[in-house]
Enzyme design. Structure first.
Site, PDB file in Angstrom:
ATOM      1  N   GLY A 122      -5.008  -0.940   6.399  1.00 31.12           N
ATOM      2  CA  GLY A 122      -5.238  -1.629   7.481  1.00 31.12           C
ATOM      3  C   GLY A 122      -6.483  -1.091   7.839  1.00 31.12           C
ATOM      4  N   SER A 153       0.850  -1.270   0.176  1.00 28.60           N
ATOM      5  CA  SER A 153      -0.172  -0.053  -0.027  1.00 28.60           C
ATOM      6  C   SER A 153       1.097   1.260  -0.087  1.00 28.60           C
ATOM      7  CB  SER A 153      -0.816  -0.032   1.269  1.00 28.60           C
ATOM      8  OG  SER A 153      -0.147  -0.055   2.407  1.00 28.60           O
ATOM      9  N   CYS A 179       3.639  -5.968   9.811  1.00 29.94           N
ATOM     10  CA  CYS A 179       3.176  -5.088   8.764  1.00 29.94           C
ATOM     11  C   CYS A 179       4.446  -4.789   8.171  1.00 29.94           C
ATOM     12  CB  CYS A 179       2.446  -3.766   9.455  1.00 29.94           C
ATOM     13  SG  CYS A 179       2.386  -2.544   8.387  1.00 29.94           S
ATOM     14  N   CYS A 215       2.726  -7.303   1.437  1.00 27.76           N
ATOM     15  CA  CYS A 215       1.802  -6.531   2.473  1.00 27.76           C
ATOM     16  C   CYS A 215       1.040  -7.614   3.161  1.00 27.76           C
ATOM     17  CB  CYS A 215       0.916  -5.572   1.679  1.00 27.76           C
ATOM     18  SG  CYS A 215      -0.462  -5.033   2.533  1.00 27.76           S
ATOM     19  N   ASN A 216       1.070  -7.588   4.532  1.00 24.46           N
ATOM     20  CA  ASN A 216       0.360  -8.754   5.145  1.00 24.46           C
ATOM     21  C   ASN A 216      -1.141  -8.491   4.801  1.00 24.46           C
ATOM     22  OD1 ASN A 216       2.614  -9.978   7.241  1.00 24.46           O
ATOM     23  ND2 ASN A 216       3.134  -8.019   6.833  1.00 24.46           N
TER      24      ASN A 216
HETATM   25  N1  DGL Z   1       2.225  -2.321   4.836  1.00 27.43           N
HETATM   26  C1  DGL Z   1       1.071  -3.137   5.170  1.00 27.43           C
HETATM   27  C2  DGL Z   1       1.002  -4.511   5.703  1.00 27.43           C
HETATM   28  O1  DGL Z   1       1.796  -5.314   5.657  1.00 27.43           O
HETATM   29  C3  DGL Z   1      -0.146  -2.366   5.356  1.00 27.43           C
HETATM   30  C4  DGL Z   1      -0.156  -0.752   5.588  1.00 27.43           C
HETATM   31  C5  DGL Z   1      -1.544  -0.191   5.506  1.00 27.43           C
HETATM   32  O2  DGL Z   1      -1.774   0.048   4.401  1.00 27.43           O
HETATM   33  O3  DGL Z   1      -2.250   0.045   6.467  1.00 27.43           O
HETATM   34  O4  DGL Z   1       0.033  -4.887   6.391  1.00 27.43           O
END
Ligand code: DGL
Length: 274
Positions: free
Chosen positions: A41, A9, A185, A72-73
């Protein structure tokens, strides 16, 4: 065609790209941040699936990556199944919280998971815990403020400002008796070393920080190798000197400055808006 595409994201997946290039410096890579839809998120499952589908379609049509890393998780736990179903010709690698690794590290059997609200709430964590860490207690924390700080400010912030931003999470897990924190994250990976430094200061070296960089990049490289292409098509059409960073839009005016700093720090070319 490029060898690897990375999607997040925002800036979160860049340390995965960096780790992959350490292992395979000649790989041609593009990186896309769906910054127009940041943060993921706080979105519903349906919104996440819709946004991921749209950006993944663009990436596949434009770059046709051999391996597509969903770095991205939040995207992975919500939308990886859908991506695999809708784009069956693409090889996807997802990113999920490193619960297995944390279980191998934790002595107190008490593990902290720091992630987005969506990831923290996702039942996939319970499956991972039951499978890989059934004797551990999992302490959860969503931290949207820290994720926003990393996306919009951390690259131009001072070290003191970054330490101040990570301390609430470190203190929370330490006070709750955890000896291992999973950076669940991908944004947090941009400050991984600083997380460990702050954890060492608080715990005297007993609080460990783990993440999924090694697992995800090894999986991506093993899929890439197993594609077993012939010499002719193993060369990418674009012989890129540098990997390129694309975004879908700027969610804050000063983000352009952050992205310029990121390109310099990670040796990326600025690709612009995808
Ligand atoms: N970097 C993302 C993750 O690993 C999400 C961050 C977001 O957009 O809230 O979950």
């Amino acid at each position: 065609m490029v060898d690897f595409a990375f999607l997040d994201s925002g800036t979160g997946g860049i340390p995965y790209l960096q780790r992959l290039l350490e292992k395979k410096p000649d790989a041609s890579c593009i990186y896309a941040g769906d910054t127009a839809n940041f943060p993921y998120g706080e979105k519903t499952h349906e919104q996440i699936v819709k946004c991921v589908f749209e950006i993944a379609k663009k990436i596949i049509e434009k770059f046709n990556p051999k391996v597509f890393i969903v770095a991205c998780n939040t995207m992975s736990v919500n939308a990886l199944d859908v991506l695999r179903e809708v784009f069956p010709a693409t090889q996807f690698v997802g990113t999920v919280p490193a619960i297995k690794l944390a279980s191998s590290v934790s002595k107190k059997r008490k593990i902290g998971l720091l992630a987005t609200q969506s990831t923290v709430d996702n039942p996939y964590n319970v499956d991972l815990k039951n499978h890989f860490a059934s004797d551990c207690e999992l302490v959860l924390r969503a931290d949207p403020d820290l994720i926003s700080f990393i996306e919009h400010e951390s690259f131009t912030a001072t070290k003191e400002e970054s330490i101040k931003a990570v301390m609430p999470a470190i203190n929370f897990f330490y006070e709750n008796g955890c000896d291992t924190i999973i950076l669940g994250c991908t944004h947090f990976l941009n400050l991984a070393e600083l997380f460990q430094e702050a954890a060492d200061n608080v715990s005297g070296g007993t609080l460990k920080i783990v993440d999924s960089r090694e697992g995800v990049t090894n999986r991506a490289l093993s899929i890439f190798d197993s594609l077993n292409q012939n010499a002719a098509d193993s060369k990418s059409e674009h012989e890129q000197k540098k990997s390129r960073l694309y975004v879908t839009g700027l969610s804050k005016a000063k983000d352009q400055n952050e992205y310029d700093v990121i390109c310099n720090r990670y040796h990326l070319e600025w690709g612009g808006i995808i």
